[in-house]
Motif scaffolding. Structure first.
Motif, PDB file in Angstrom:
ATOM      1  N   VAL A 177      -5.574  45.228  51.284  1.00 46.79           N
ATOM      2  CA  VAL A 177      -4.337  45.964  51.518  1.00 46.79           C
ATOM      3  C   VAL A 177      -3.419  45.716  50.332  1.00 46.79           C
ATOM      4  CG1 VAL A 177      -2.353  46.271  53.040  1.00 46.79           C
ATOM      5  CG2 VAL A 177      -4.576  45.662  54.017  1.00 46.79           C
ATOM      6  N   GLY A 178      -2.857  46.792  49.786  1.00 46.48           N
ATOM      7  CA  GLY A 178      -1.911  46.662  48.688  1.00 46.48           C
ATOM      8  C   GLY A 178      -0.597  47.312  49.045  1.00 46.48           C
ATOM      9  N   ASP A 179       0.499  46.636  48.699  1.00 49.83           N
ATOM     10  CA  ASP A 179       1.825  47.194  48.948  1.00 49.83           C
ATOM     11  C   ASP A 179       2.831  46.449  48.094  1.00 49.83           C
ATOM     12  OD1 ASP A 179       2.950  48.935  51.694  1.00 49.83           O
ATOM     13  OD2 ASP A 179       4.378  48.081  50.285  1.00 49.83           O
ATOM     14  N   ILE A 180       3.924  47.115  47.802  1.00 54.72           N
ATOM     15  CA  ILE A 180       5.008  46.486  47.052  1.00 54.72           C
ATOM     16  C   ILE A 180       5.787  45.507  47.944  1.00 54.72           C
ATOM     17  CG2 ILE A 180       6.817  48.202  47.476  1.00 54.72           C
ATOM     18  CD1 ILE A 180       7.270  48.111  44.356  1.00 54.72           C
ATOM     19  N   LYS A 181       5.678  45.718  49.252  1.00 51.03           N
ATOM     20  CA  LYS A 181       6.380  44.875  50.226  1.00 51.03           C
ATOM     21  C   LYS A 181       5.578  43.599  50.513  1.00 51.03           C
ATOM     22  CE  LYS A 181       8.062  48.915  52.740  1.00 51.03           C
ATOM     23  NZ  LYS A 181       7.943  49.640  54.003  1.00 51.03           N
ATOM     24  N   PRO A 182       6.247  42.570  51.024  1.00 46.60           N
ATOM     25  CA  PRO A 182       5.534  41.350  51.411  1.00 46.60           C
ATOM     26  C   PRO A 182       4.531  41.608  52.537  1.00 46.60           C
ATOM     27  CG  PRO A 182       7.903  40.960  51.322  1.00 46.60           C
ATOM     28  CD  PRO A 182       7.703  42.438  51.195  1.00 46.60           C
ATOM     29  N   ARG A 183       3.549  40.748  52.619  1.00 51.97           N
ATOM     30  CA  ARG A 183       2.519  40.835  53.660  1.00 51.97           C
ATOM     31  C   ARG A 183       3.150  40.649  55.039  1.00 51.97           C
ATOM     32  NH1 ARG A 183      -3.173  38.652  53.424  1.00 51.97           N
ATOM     33  NH2 ARG A 183      -3.894  38.751  55.562  1.00 51.97           N
ATOM     34  N   PRO A 184       2.955  41.587  55.951  1.00 54.03           N
ATOM     35  CA  PRO A 184       3.459  41.408  57.312  1.00 54.03           C
ATOM     36  C   PRO A 184       2.785  40.207  57.988  1.00 54.03           C
ATOM     37  CG  PRO A 184       3.046  43.721  56.896  1.00 54.03           C
ATOM     38  CD  PRO A 184       2.447  42.952  55.737  1.00 54.03           C
ATOM     39  N   ALA A 185       3.547  39.489  58.774  1.00 53.04           N
ATOM     40  CA  ALA A 185       3.068  38.250  59.392  1.00 53.04           C
ATOM     41  C   ALA A 185       1.878  38.453  60.325  1.00 53.04           C
ATOM     42  CB  ALA A 185       4.214  37.574  60.151  1.00 53.04           C
ATOM     43  N   ASP A 186       1.778  39.644  60.924  1.00 55.27           N
ATOM     44  CA  ASP A 186       0.712  39.853  61.907  1.00 55.27           C
ATOM     45  C   ASP A 186      -0.592  40.402  61.300  1.00 55.27           C
ATOM     46  OD1 ASP A 186       1.723  42.404  61.369  1.00 55.27           O
ATOM     47  OD2 ASP A 186       1.480  43.095  63.430  1.00 55.27           O
ATOM     48  N   PHE A 187      -0.680  40.511  59.978  1.00 57.34           N
ATOM     49  CA  PHE A 187      -1.925  40.992  59.371  1.00 57.34           C
ATOM     50  C   PHE A 187      -3.029  39.965  59.553  1.00 57.34           C
ATOM     51  CE2 PHE A 187      -0.919  44.455  56.031  1.00 57.34           C
ATOM     52  CZ  PHE A 187      -0.243  45.183  56.969  1.00 57.34           C
ATOM     53  N   PRO A 188      -4.240  40.420  59.815  1.00 55.48           N
ATOM     54  CA  PRO A 188      -5.363  39.482  59.970  1.00 55.48           C
ATOM     55  C   PRO A 188      -5.552  38.622  58.722  1.00 55.48           C
ATOM     56  CG  PRO A 188      -5.995  41.706  60.641  1.00 55.48           C
ATOM     57  CD  PRO A 188      -4.650  41.818  59.994  1.00 55.48           C
ATOM     58  N   ALA A 189      -5.744  37.344  58.914  1.00 54.50           N
ATOM     59  CA  ALA A 189      -5.911  36.412  57.796  1.00 54.50           C
ATOM     60  C   ALA A 189      -7.120  36.773  56.938  1.00 54.50           C
ATOM     61  CB  ALA A 189      -6.032  34.985  58.320  1.00 54.50           C
ATOM     62  N   ARG A 190      -8.146  37.380  57.543  1.00 51.62           N
ATOM     63  CA  ARG A 190      -9.358  37.701  56.779  1.00 51.62           C
ATOM     64  C   ARG A 190      -9.169  38.899  55.847  1.00 51.62           C
ATOM     65  NH1 ARG A 190     -12.901  41.737  59.014  1.00 51.62           N
ATOM     66  NH2 ARG A 190     -12.091  42.598  60.943  1.00 51.62           N
ATOM     67  N   PHE A 191      -8.086  39.659  56.014  1.00 54.95           N
ATOM     68  CA  PHE A 191      -7.817  40.786  55.130  1.00 54.95           C
ATOM     69  C   PHE A 191      -7.140  40.280  53.858  1.00 54.95           C
ATOM     70  CE2 PHE A 191      -7.443  44.454  58.468  1.00 54.95           C
ATOM     71  CZ  PHE A 191      -8.748  44.191  58.882  1.00 54.95           C
ATOM     72  N   GLN A 192      -7.622  40.735  52.729  1.00 52.00           N
ATOM     73  CA  GLN A 192      -6.993  40.389  51.457  1.00 52.00           C
ATOM     74  C   GLN A 192      -5.697  41.191  51.324  1.00 52.00           C
ATOM     75  OE1 GLN A 192      -9.657  40.465  47.992  1.00 52.00           O
ATOM     76  NE2 GLN A 192     -11.330  40.756  49.444  1.00 52.00           N
ATOM     77  N   TYR A 193      -4.714  40.604  50.648  1.00 53.83           N
ATOM     78  CA  TYR A 193      -3.444  41.295  50.471  1.00 53.83           C
ATOM     79  C   TYR A 193      -2.997  41.162  49.028  1.00 53.83           C
ATOM     80  CZ  TYR A 193       1.028  43.326  51.667  1.00 53.83           C
ATOM     81  OH  TYR A 193       2.097  44.178  51.750  1.00 53.83           O
ATOM     82  N   ARG A 194      -2.629  42.289  48.445  1.00 53.43           N
ATOM     83  CA  ARG A 194      -2.104  42.303  47.078  1.00 53.43           C
ATOM     84  C   ARG A 194      -0.684  42.837  47.125  1.00 53.43           C
ATOM     85  NH1 ARG A 194      -0.497  44.988  42.690  1.00 53.43           N
ATOM     86  NH2 ARG A 194      -1.394  44.466  40.653  1.00 53.43           N
ATOM     87  N   GLN A 195       0.284  41.943  46.930  1.00 59.68           N
ATOM     88  CA  GLN A 195       1.674  42.372  46.901  1.00 59.68           C
ATOM     89  C   GLN A 195       2.079  42.665  45.472  1.00 59.68           C
ATOM     90  OE1 GLN A 195       4.672  39.706  48.447  1.00 59.68           O
ATOM     91  NE2 GLN A 195       6.326  41.073  47.842  1.00 59.68           N
ATOM     92  N   GLY A 196       2.674  43.820  45.275  1.00 51.00           N
ATOM     93  CA  GLY A 196       3.162  44.191  43.956  1.00 51.00           C
ATOM     94  C   GLY A 196       3.060  45.691  43.764  1.00 51.00           C
ATOM     95  N   ASP A 197       3.617  46.143  42.677  1.00 50.85           N
ATOM     96  CA  ASP A 197       3.588  47.556  42.330  1.00 50.85           C
ATOM     97  C   ASP A 197       2.157  47.942  41.965  1.00 50.85           C
ATOM     98  OD1 ASP A 197       3.869  50.103  41.239  1.00 50.85           O
ATOM     99  OD2 ASP A 197       5.721  49.603  40.162  1.00 50.85           O
TER     100      ASP A 197
END
Length: 153
Positions: free
Chosen positions: A36-56
């Motif tokens: 998951v990529g977004d400019i916003k911070p990672r939502p607290a309820d996202f599954p831990a196993r999902f990778q998250y890329r915060q940024g433009d």
């Protein structure tokens, strides 16, 4: 749910529609990987196993997305104003809609893994008479594949 995809990249995953998409994908089998990529911070309820890329995501590199190797790309990232555009909106709109969509398609166009792209648009491409009114109408307006578009210029 059985999906023919094993590696899913979602842009705009921390937005309203994106968060709902992520919640629905949370129940998928553990062998399906999600970035998951977004400019916003990672939502607290996202599954831990999902990778998250915060940024433009305009700065996402071919190497970065190639390392993940998505076979499905769900493009939800966008910025918008509801029904009144201000002058400042146009630069932000270009950066996070036009430029971003072009960039994300460019960095993924040659990925051998990519099999499908899902692009979600907005009701704002339709005639404003369908959604901009002084009083709430008695019946909702329906948009279909045949509804003519009228993007803002």
């Amino acid at each position: 749910m059985v999906l023919p995809f094993k590696r899913i990249f979602i842009s705009g995953g921390a937005g309203v529609i994106g968060q709902e998409m992520v919640r629905r994908l949370a129940g998928l089998p553990a062998d399906i990987q999600v970035l998951v990529g977004d400019i916003k911070p990672r939502p607290a309820d996202f599954p831990a196993r999902f990778q998250y890329r915060q940024g433009d995501l305009n700065f996402l590199t071919e190497q970065e997305i190639g390392t993940f190797g998505p076979d499905l790309f769900i493009h939800l990232a966008a910025t918008f104003e509801r029904s009144t555009e201000t002058y400042g909106f146009w630069e932000e709109n270009f950066q996070h809609n036009v430029r971003l969509s072009h960039h994300l398609m460019t960095v993924q166009k040659d990925l051998p893994s990519l099999r499908r792209v899902v692009f979600a648009s907005s009701y704002l491409i339709y005639d404003p008479a369908l959604y901009n009114f002084a009083e709430v109408p008695a019946q909702p307006a329906r948009c279909a594949k045949t509804t003519p578009s009228c993007p803002a210029t």
